[in-house]
Design a protein around this motif. Sequence first.
Motif, short mmCIF file in Angstrom:
data_model
loop_
_atom_site.label_atom_id
_atom_site.label_comp_id
_atom_site.label_asym_id
_atom_site.label_seq_id
_atom_site.Cartn_x
_atom_site.Cartn_y
_atom_site.Cartn_z
N GLN A 92 -11.51 112.49 61.58
CA GLN A 92 -12.25 113.20 62.63
C GLN A 92 -11.60 114.55 62.94
O GLN A 92 -12.29 115.56 63.09
CB GLN A 92 -12.31 112.35 63.90
CG GLN A 92 -13.11 113.01 65.03
CD GLN A 92 -13.12 112.17 66.29
OE1 GLN A 92 -12.38 111.20 66.42
NE2 GLN A 92 -13.99 112.53 67.24
N GLU A 95 -12.41 117.05 60.25
CA GLU A 95 -13.76 117.58 60.39
C GLU A 95 -13.81 118.66 61.47
O GLU A 95 -14.46 119.69 61.32
CB GLU A 95 -14.73 116.46 60.74
CG GLU A 95 -14.93 115.46 59.59
CD GLU A 95 -15.75 114.25 60.01
OE1 GLU A 95 -16.00 114.10 61.24
OE2 GLU A 95 -16.14 113.45 59.14
N GLN A 96 -13.07 118.44 62.57
CA GLN A 96 -13.05 119.43 63.65
C GLN A 96 -12.34 120.72 63.20
O GLN A 96 -12.75 121.83 63.57
CB GLN A 96 -12.34 118.84 64.88
CG GLN A 96 -13.11 117.73 65.56
CD GLN A 96 -12.31 117.08 66.67
OE1 GLN A 96 -11.16 116.68 66.47
NE2 GLN A 96 -12.91 116.96 67.84
#
Length: 617
Positions: A92, A95-96
């Motif tokens: 995650q 992805e950020q």
Amino acid sequence: MFRYLALAWNVDATQQCAAAQLLIDRLTARPKPWGRIEQSKGLCVLHRNFRQGSLDVQALPDQRGVLIGASFERLNDVTDDSAAPRFRPTVQQSEQIIASRGRWLVEHTWGNYVALLRDPAANRTWVLKDPTGSLPCFVTSFHGVQVIFGDIATLVSTQLFKFTINERYLRDRVLHGGVLDQRALDEVQTIYRGECVELGGTAQPRVFHWQPLHFVETSTAIEDPAFAARAMRATVRSCTRTLCSDHESILHRLSGGLDSSIIAACLADAPTPPRLTCYTYFTPGGRSDERPWARLAASRHRLQHQEHSVTADQIPLPKVMSLPPLVEPTASLGYLLRSSLEHQIAREHRATAVFCGDGGDSGFCGDTFAYAASEYLHRHGLRPHAFRLAARVAGLTEESTWTVMMKSLRRWRRGAGMEHQRRTVMSVSTLVDEALRASYADVSSFPHPWLAHLQTVPWSLVRRLGTLLATPEFYNVASGIDPPEVLAPLYSQPAMELFLRIPVDVHFQDGRERGLARQAFAHDVPAEIIRRHWKDRAPGIADRLVERHRGLLRELLLDGVLVEAQLLNRKAVEEALSERVSKSAIHPGELLRHLDVEVWARSWRSCALDARRRATA
């Protein structure tokens, strides 16, 4: 020593694929092998690390790029003095990072890193340099392959690249040195601290994910002295503890000044302290001596402390001719002190890091207290406290309160330009050609992309940033030497952001230079050092070095690149190095500065000659 080299290319372009493979083959065929991380769609990172330390390489999940160096998680509370854990990106978070084109990384982590970021779906790649770390980042190209690197000597060793000096850079570097917003080598682009650049894309405006101007805005200012002192102590302790956690044995440059004494206290109080050796240089028979103060700081925490004498006879100036190729000139005197003395001490103690108090003069506003009244006026307007600040500044600058107040009012209402800088440059560039000196009259903005767009020059901010404005000097060591990391906790990103949020007049607590820092660390540093408001230095080294090697300097400068290009005034150099000139008439600092540039220019001329010989062989 930690080294890295990253390649990014278009896998659909046959020539680029062949060029990338040629580079990889040249490097991986060496006796000391390189580690490798490869990702699909043309991204390969090679790295070497022969000494245990904090710098490493890790891939982002799902082939979204590679983090090169060291990165740590950000602590949310500025009063938390815990060591920060290593940053290990999750899917995650990865992805950020990509979705923000690296901004997430700057806002949620800190350290000393270069990030190669990849969006596999869009087939786009970016390179990001962290805001304050010492690991440099440059970009060049080889037959369409984008080459991201820190140490240009690695590329020179492949015998595949040609680099040429930017004549404009050479001219401006001779004139005033320091910060220059232009390429030193025509083929090499510098990635500045906090900058993110897309590789292989069309020309785009510069993107900075970290901009120091944002931290001095009135809306984010920390004006409560008690809270500011508590946050300062906690943040410096946290950063120091974080940086020392990867090392079993370290050295600390303990000068006995406030800044190095603060770092010594933080190191001594680490939860799991490494083997720590402090050392102090001194000049026998010098007019001043730092040893008594260093002894106080070391004995306060029962630290092992060594004292090493340094004389001009011990500094092998001719060895500057063996400097490895560098993107920009380096300071010869510092290079020689490290290569000849510091690295020997490090080897004796098997130290993998050298800590220092660098960044204290700038971060704690020791260089900036004269701006206290004008900074207060900027936030609060004309109030009685501004006059009290002006009176306190006057007490330290030997000016009248009225003079300080008038200067402060002018800076507040009109801003400042480059006039003072031009006068300073002229006073320390007496050997420079007169036509070149005259050309500096046209300079109107400060030459760094963080500040170049401003109509006036924020000199207080310039001074507060210290060496962060300059290109990192990480690889300025002799070839074959495996040196320890040099770590400056006061230049770490969390510390710098906090220091900038605290206004200059708050740093000037109780009308004392670095007053807030003295208050924050009053229980960690000996009271004698807290009360001390002067600095002893080891004077005369530069003067004696010039005197001892006058013949070598004459040979290098009078028959060198800079005189030949009419950048230095030959007659002025002759007079400065004449046997008839008294020591007081010599310009040791300027002579050594020009020596730095001369040696650098000669090294690149030598590389060009070697390339031509190979081409005709």
